[in-house]
Design a protein around this motif. Structure first.
Motif: not given
Length: 152
Positions: A29-32, A42-43, A60-63
């Motif tokens: 969210a910060q990058v977006a 961004v995802n 189990s995440s994109r972060e």
């Protein structure tokens, strides 16, 4: 360069810029927000970078878990450089943090065999001096890192 590749480059630059200016790896969210870009775009960029092994995602995440040489959570490899405290997932990456920042730094860790504290001063030019005789051991061949990146 395709539109996706150009966007992915902007995303990588935003991540690196956030690390440098904020002192930590940013969330998606910060990058977006930094790019004034749609979160879905961004995802999708993060998905492409994960597939290309650009960074290590949280399980189990994109972060981002690690954007080499920087790691998000505290680890056994603490680096003080550029007026901040940083973390690395291994000794090799820890030595790379001062170089990535273009600043001198100190790597603090412990011997995996005897737990003796190890402190390594890294100059701006990348040369390093340790307080004890230290050996960096890599237990997995580089070609096999991504077989289980969380173990490596």
């Amino acid at each position: 360069m395709t539109d996706e590749a150009a966007f992915d480059r902007r995303v990588r630059e935003a991540i690196a810029g956030a690390i440098r200016t904020r002192g930590g790896v940013p969330r998606i969210a910060q990058v977006a927000a930094d790019l004034s870009a749609d979160l879905a775009l961004v995802n999708a960029s993060f998905d492409r970078m994960i597939a290309a092994h650009v960074f290590i995602p949280e399980r189990s995440s994109r972060e981002i878990y690690a954007y080499d040489p920087f790691c998000v959570p505290p680890t056994d490899f603490r680096v003080r450089s550029d007026g901040r405290e940083w973390w690395a997932i291994c000794g090799w990456d820890a030595l790379g943090i001062p170089a990535a920042l273009g600043a001198a730094g100190t790597v603090d860790a412990a011997c995996a065999d005897c737990a003796e504290p190890i402190s390594i001063a890294v100059d701006r030019d990348g040369s390093a001096t340790a307080n004890v005789a230290a050996v960096l051991s890599v237990g997995v061949r580089a070609a096999e890192f991504w077989n289980d990146i969380y173990f490596t």
